[in-house]
Design a protein around this motif. Structure first.
Motif, PDB file in Angstrom:
ATOM      1  N   MET A 129      26.512   3.369 125.738  1.00 33.99           N
ATOM      2  CA  MET A 129      27.174   3.841 124.519  1.00 33.99           C
ATOM      3  C   MET A 129      27.504   2.634 123.638  1.00 33.99           C
ATOM      4  O   MET A 129      27.777   1.544 124.140  1.00 33.99           O
ATOM      5  CB  MET A 129      28.427   4.632 124.879  1.00 33.99           C
TER       6      MET A 129
ATOM      7  N   TYR B 146      35.530   9.190 128.930  1.00 34.92           N
ATOM      8  CA  TYR B 146      35.127   9.379 127.533  1.00 34.92           C
ATOM      9  C   TYR B 146      34.474  10.733 127.278  1.00 34.92           C
ATOM     10  O   TYR B 146      34.208  11.102 126.142  1.00 34.92           O
ATOM     11  CB  TYR B 146      34.110   8.283 127.133  1.00 34.92           C
ATOM     12  N   CYS B 147      34.182  11.475 128.330  1.00 31.32           N
ATOM     13  CA  CYS B 147      33.249  12.604 128.190  1.00 31.32           C
ATOM     14  C   CYS B 147      33.969  13.946 128.090  1.00 31.32           C
ATOM     15  O   CYS B 147      34.833  14.263 128.911  1.00 31.32           O
ATOM     16  CB  CYS B 147      32.283  12.612 129.372  1.00 31.32           C
TER      17      CYS B 147
ATOM     18  N   ARG C  34      25.794   3.108 140.529  1.00 35.72           N
ATOM     19  CA  ARG C  34      24.928   3.481 139.403  1.00 35.72           C
ATOM     20  C   ARG C  34      23.679   2.583 139.385  1.00 35.72           C
ATOM     21  O   ARG C  34      22.563   3.058 139.179  1.00 35.72           O
ATOM     22  CB  ARG C  34      25.716   3.355 138.093  1.00 35.72           C
TER      23      ARG C  34
ATOM     24  N   ARG D 209      21.901   6.581 132.169  1.00 36.23           N
ATOM     25  CA  ARG D 209      22.507   5.477 131.420  1.00 36.23           C
ATOM     26  C   ARG D 209      23.443   4.660 132.309  1.00 36.23           C
ATOM     27  O   ARG D 209      24.187   5.239 133.100  1.00 36.23           O
ATOM     28  CB  ARG D 209      23.312   6.025 130.243  1.00 36.23           C
TER      29      ARG D 209
ATOM     30  N   TYR E 132      28.339  22.477 125.240  1.00 34.19           N
ATOM     31  CA  TYR E 132      27.933  21.171 125.785  1.00 34.19           C
ATOM     32  C   TYR E 132      28.595  20.110 124.903  1.00 34.19           C
ATOM     33  O   TYR E 132      27.951  19.357 124.170  1.00 34.19           O
ATOM     34  CB  TYR E 132      26.418  21.030 125.783  1.00 34.19           C
TER      35      TYR E 132
ATOM     36  N   GLU F  50      25.733   3.128 130.872  1.00 31.10           N
ATOM     37  CA  GLU F  50      26.919   3.364 130.020  1.00 31.10           C
ATOM     38  C   GLU F  50      27.486   2.069 129.437  1.00 31.10           C
ATOM     39  O   GLU F  50      27.766   1.991 128.249  1.00 31.10           O
ATOM     40  CB  GLU F  50      28.027   4.151 130.725  1.00 31.10           C
TER      41      GLU F  50
ATOM     42  N   GLU G 172      26.788  16.394 136.111  1.00 29.38           N
ATOM     43  CA  GLU G 172      26.308  16.027 137.452  1.00 29.38           C
ATOM     44  C   GLU G 172      26.795  17.031 138.488  1.00 29.38           C
ATOM     45  O   GLU G 172      27.968  17.388 138.518  1.00 29.38           O
ATOM     46  CB  GLU G 172      26.821  14.622 137.784  1.00 29.38           C
TER      47      GLU G 172
ATOM     48  N   GLY H 216      22.206  12.717 136.327  1.00 33.88           N
ATOM     49  CA  GLY H 216      23.185  11.846 136.963  1.00 33.88           C
ATOM     50  C   GLY H 216      22.747  11.242 138.275  1.00 33.88           C
ATOM     51  O   GLY H 216      21.552  11.194 138.607  1.00 33.88           O
TER      52      GLY H 216
ATOM     53  N   LEU I 237      30.132  17.125 124.654  1.00 32.90           N
ATOM     54  CA  LEU I 237      30.449  15.755 125.084  1.00 32.90           C
ATOM     55  C   LEU I 237      31.403  15.132 124.095  1.00 32.90           C
ATOM     56  O   LEU I 237      32.257  14.329 124.405  1.00 32.90           O
ATOM     57  CB  LEU I 237      29.182  14.899 125.126  1.00 32.90           C
ATOM     58  N   TYR I 238      31.190  15.501 122.821  1.00 34.62           N
ATOM     59  CA  TYR I 238      32.000  15.054 121.692  1.00 34.62           C
ATOM     60  C   TYR I 238      31.858  16.151 120.655  1.00 34.62           C
ATOM     61  O   TYR I 238      31.093  17.113 120.858  1.00 34.62           O
ATOM     62  CB  TYR I 238      31.510  13.704 121.155  1.00 34.62           C
TER      63      TYR I 238
ATOM     64  N   PRO J 178      25.559   5.940 119.659  1.00 35.24           N
ATOM     65  CA  PRO J 178      26.964   5.664 119.347  1.00 35.24           C
ATOM     66  C   PRO J 178      27.931   6.486 120.193  1.00 35.24           C
ATOM     67  O   PRO J 178      27.646   7.640 120.540  1.00 35.24           O
ATOM     68  CB  PRO J 178      27.091   6.064 117.873  1.00 35.24           C
ATOM     69  N   TYR J 179      29.041   5.872 120.506  1.00 33.32           N
ATOM     70  CA  TYR J 179      30.169   6.560 121.152  1.00 33.32           C
ATOM     71  C   TYR J 179      30.877   7.413 120.093  1.00 33.32           C
ATOM     72  O   TYR J 179      31.017   7.008 118.948  1.00 33.32           O
ATOM     73  CB  TYR J 179      31.132   5.506 121.712  1.00 33.32           C
ATOM     74  N   HIS J 180      31.283   8.633 120.529  1.00 34.92           N
ATOM     75  CA  HIS J 180      32.128   9.470 119.659  1.00 34.92           C
ATOM     76  C   HIS J 180      33.351   9.877 120.450  1.00 34.92           C
ATOM     77  O   HIS J 180      33.208  10.412 121.557  1.00 34.92           O
ATOM     78  CB  HIS J 180      31.403  10.757 119.254  1.00 34.92           C
TER      79      HIS J 180
ATOM     80  N   SER K  77      17.736  14.246 133.426  1.00 35.64           N
ATOM     81  CA  SER K  77      18.929  13.436 133.176  1.00 35.64           C
ATOM     82  C   SER K  77      20.095  14.193 133.800  1.00 35.64           C
ATOM     83  O   SER K  77      20.826  14.921 133.124  1.00 35.64           O
ATOM     84  CB  SER K  77      19.102  13.245 131.660  1.00 35.64           C
TER      85      SER K  77
ATOM     86  N   GLY L 263      22.163  17.681 132.095  1.00 37.11           N
ATOM     87  CA  GLY L 263      23.362  18.451 132.395  1.00 37.11           C
ATOM     88  C   GLY L 263      24.407  17.615 133.082  1.00 37.11           C
ATOM     89  O   GLY L 263      24.152  16.460 133.461  1.00 37.11           O
TER      90      GLY L 263
HETATM   91  N1  SAM Z   1      25.495  13.716 133.995  1.00 35.28           N
HETATM   92  C1  SAM Z   1      24.383  12.934 133.574  1.00 35.28           C
HETATM   93  C2  SAM Z   1      24.686  11.459 133.580  1.00 35.28           C
HETATM   94  O1  SAM Z   1      25.857  11.095 133.739  1.00 35.28           O
HETATM   95  O2  SAM Z   1      23.761  10.665 133.432  1.00 35.28           O
HETATM   96  C3  SAM Z   1      23.823  13.365 132.234  1.00 35.28           C
HETATM   97  C4  SAM Z   1      24.739  14.068 131.310  1.00 35.28           C
HETATM   98  S1  SAM Z   1      25.874  12.996 130.497  1.00 35.28           S
HETATM   99  C5  SAM Z   1      26.917  14.118 129.698  1.00 35.28           C
HETATM  100  C6  SAM Z   1      24.823  12.351 129.216  1.00 35.28           C
HETATM  101  C7  SAM Z   1      25.341  11.174 128.421  1.00 35.28           C
HETATM  102  O3  SAM Z   1      26.323  11.607 127.495  1.00 35.28           O
HETATM  103  C8  SAM Z   1      26.051  10.099 129.189  1.00 35.28           C
HETATM  104  O4  SAM Z   1      25.124   9.227 129.779  1.00 35.28           O
HETATM  105  C9  SAM Z   1      26.914   9.430 128.117  1.00 35.28           C
HETATM  106  O5  SAM Z   1      26.371   8.212 127.691  1.00 35.28           O
HETATM  107  C10 SAM Z   1      26.909  10.443 126.970  1.00 35.28           C
HETATM  108  N2  SAM Z   1      28.279  10.730 126.506  1.00 35.28           N
HETATM  109  C11 SAM Z   1      29.258  11.341 127.169  1.00 35.28           C
HETATM  110  N3  SAM Z   1      30.393  11.344 126.444  1.00 35.28           N
HETATM  111  C12 SAM Z   1      30.121  10.711 125.288  1.00 35.28           C
HETATM  112  C13 SAM Z   1      30.882  10.374 124.139  1.00 35.28           C
HETATM  113  N4  SAM Z   1      32.173  10.685 124.043  1.00 35.28           N
HETATM  114  N5  SAM Z   1      30.257   9.723 123.133  1.00 35.28           N
HETATM  115  C14 SAM Z   1      28.949   9.410 123.220  1.00 35.28           C
HETATM  116  N6  SAM Z   1      28.181   9.691 124.281  1.00 35.28           N
HETATM  117  C15 SAM Z   1      28.755  10.317 125.312  1.00 35.28           C
END
Ligand code: SAM
Length: 342
Positions: free
Chosen positions: A199, A62-63, A180, A158, A309, A160, A102, A137, A311-312, A229-231, A135, A100
Motif C-alpha cells: 500500500m 487498515y482493512c 508472509r 501483497r 467488499y 503490504e 482469508e 491470502g 476494504l475502504y 494507494p492506501y485509503h 488472491s 477474497g
Molecule cells: N486476503 C487476501 C490477502 O490478504 O492477500 C486478499 C484480500 S485483501 C482484502 C486485498 C488487498 O486489499 C490487501 O492486500 C491490501 O493491500 C488491500 N487493502 C486492504 N485495506 C486497504 C485499505 N484500507 N486501503 C488500501 N488497500 C487496502
C-alpha cells in the motif's frame, strides 16, 4: 528534479518519490509509458475481478473487512462465481482474478478447488481457457499446491509493506512478516507466477520505505506487481489512531510515480493499475496505464455484493474502465492470458 538526474538506486528512487514537481512527475510517467510500450508492448491485459467473499480470519488494522469490523458478510455461491466467469469469457477478458478475505477452512478451500476446475472447463470458443489468478491470502503450502494443480497459475499476495517495522505497526501481534515472506516463497516454489505489492501512502510510511518496496520487488524478482494507494476506512484501528497520512492528491501522485519507477526498474514485468487508484480520480486506472501499468481488472462482482467488499469507501468506483482505454486508442489483449514476459 530533472528526469536526466534520476538514478534507480535507493537514493535516486527516494528523491523521485519525495519530489513534488508536477513537470517531473509528468516526464517520469511519460518515460515509463514509453518503456512499457517498447518492452511489453502497447496492449493492456484484462483480468475480470471476482470478489468471492468478504469473510476474513485476519484482523489487519487498515482493512474494512477485517475480522473485528461489524459489517454485513457475504460469500458468492458457486453459481454466482460461474455466472461472473461466463461474463468474462463472453467479453473475451482472457483471465480472471478470484479475490477474497482469508479463510483456511476445508469447506472453503475445497470450494475454490471445484471452482478452478469448473472455470478451466468453461467454453471460451476459439480462445484458450480462462487464465486464473488467485488472491486469497496466506495458505498452507499443500493448499497452494492443490489450487495450482486445479488450474490456477498466478497468485497475488501483497507484502503490504516491505519494512518489517511498518508491517508490525499496521498488523496485530499474531500476524507475521516472516510468515508472509514464507508464503511468497512457497508460491514461487509451487510454480505460480507470483505477484506482490504494497500500500502506498500509509501512516508512518516514508519515501525511503516506498523506495525499499520497489527494491524489494526487484530483489524477490517477481514477474508481477499489484500495488495501490492506501485509503482510510472509518472503522479501522489505523484510521481511529489518528496517525497522519498523505493527502488524497499526494497519495494519487505517489501511486502513479510508484508505477512509473517500477516500470523503469523492472521493464518486462506485469504491473496492475489497481482499483484503489480509481477512488482518488475517476480516470485513475487509465492514468495508471499511461504511467506504465499494463494490467487492468474490470470488476465482475455482482453489484449487491460488491458494495459489501468494503476494504475502504468505494462509493465512487467507476465501472466503465475498459471503455476509457479504448477511447484513447490503447489496444486491449482480448482473449489472451497476457502472462508476464519476465
Ligand atoms: N486476503 C487476501 C490477502 O490478504 O492477500 C486478499 C484480500 S485483501 C482484502 C486485498 C488487498 O486489499 C490487501 O492486500 C491490501 O493491500 C488491500 N487493502 C486492504 N485495506 C486497504 C485499505 N484500507 N486501503 C488500501 N488497500 C487496502
Amino acid at each position: 528534479m530533472n528526469l536526466s538526474e534520476l538514478t534507480l538506486d535507493r537514493k535516486g528512487l527516494t528523491a523521485a518519490l519525495a519530489c513534488e514537481d508536477a513537470a517531473f512527475e509528468e516526464a517520469l510517467c511519460q518515460e515509463a509509458y514509453r518503456v512499457k510500450v517498447a518492452t511489453v508492448g502497447p496492449e493492456v491485459y484484462l483480468r475480470g475481478l471476482i470478489e468471492i467473499s468478504n469473510q476474513c480470519v485476519k484482523d489487519c488494522l487498515y482493512c474494512g473487512i477485517r475480522r473485528s469490523v461489524r459489517c454485513p458478510r457475504y460469500e458468492l455461491s458457486e453459481e454466482e462465481v460461474m455466472a461472473a466467469a461466463r461474463v468474462a469469457a463472453s467479453r473475451r477478458y482472457g483471465s480472471l482474478v478470484l479475490q477474497g478475505g482469508e479463510r483456511a477452512d476445508r469447506k472453503f478451500t475445497q470450494k475454490i478447488t471445484r471452482l478452478l476446475k469448473a472455470i478451466k472447463a468453461l467454453d471460451t470458443g476459439d480462445d484458450p481457457p480462462l487464465g486464473i489468478t488467485l488472491s486469497l491470502g496466506e495458505q498452507p503450502r499443500e493448499v497452494y499446491e492443490e489450487w495450482f494443480h486445479a488450474g490456477a497459475h498466478r497468485y497475488l499476495l501483497r507484502i503490504e509493506s516491505s519494512n518489517p517495522d511498518l508491517y508490525r505497526k499496521i498488523h496485530p501481534a499474531d500476524h507475521s512478516y516472516d510468515r508472509r515472506l514464507r508464503a511468497l516463497q512457497d508460491l514461487k516454489e509451487v510454480g505460480y507466477q507470483t505477484g506482490t505489492g504494497a500500500m502506498i501512502g500509509l501512516p508512518y510510511q516514508t519515501a525511503e520505505d516506498l523506495a525499499d518496496d520497489l527494491l524489494f520487488y526487484k530483489e524477490l524478482d517477481v514477474p508481477m506487481v499489484g500495488m495501490g494507494p492506501y485509503h482510510p476506512h472509518p472503522e479501522t484501528p489505523l484510521t481511529l489512531s489518528g496517525v497522519p497520512y498523505p493527502s488524497a492528491p499526494k497519495r494519487f501522485s505517489l501511486g502513479l510515480k510508484m508505477i512509473a519507477l517500477l516500470r523503469l526498474l523492472m521493464p518486462d514485468i506485469n504491473i496492475a493499475a489497481a482499483t484503489a487508484l480509481e477512488i482518488l480520480d475517476p480516470r485513475g486506472r487509465e492514468k495508471g496505464i499511461l504511467s506504465g501499468a499494463n494490467v487492468l481488472m474490470p470488476n465482475l462482482t455482482p453489484p449487491q455484493q460488491m458494495v459489501k467488499y468494503n476494504l475502504y469507501d468505494r462509493k465512487t468506483l467507476n465501472a466503465s474502465d475498459v471503455q476509457g482505454l479504448t477511447e484513447q486508442g490503447i489496444p486491449i489483449g482480448y482473449g489472451r492470458w497476457g502472462d508476464s514476459k519476465h
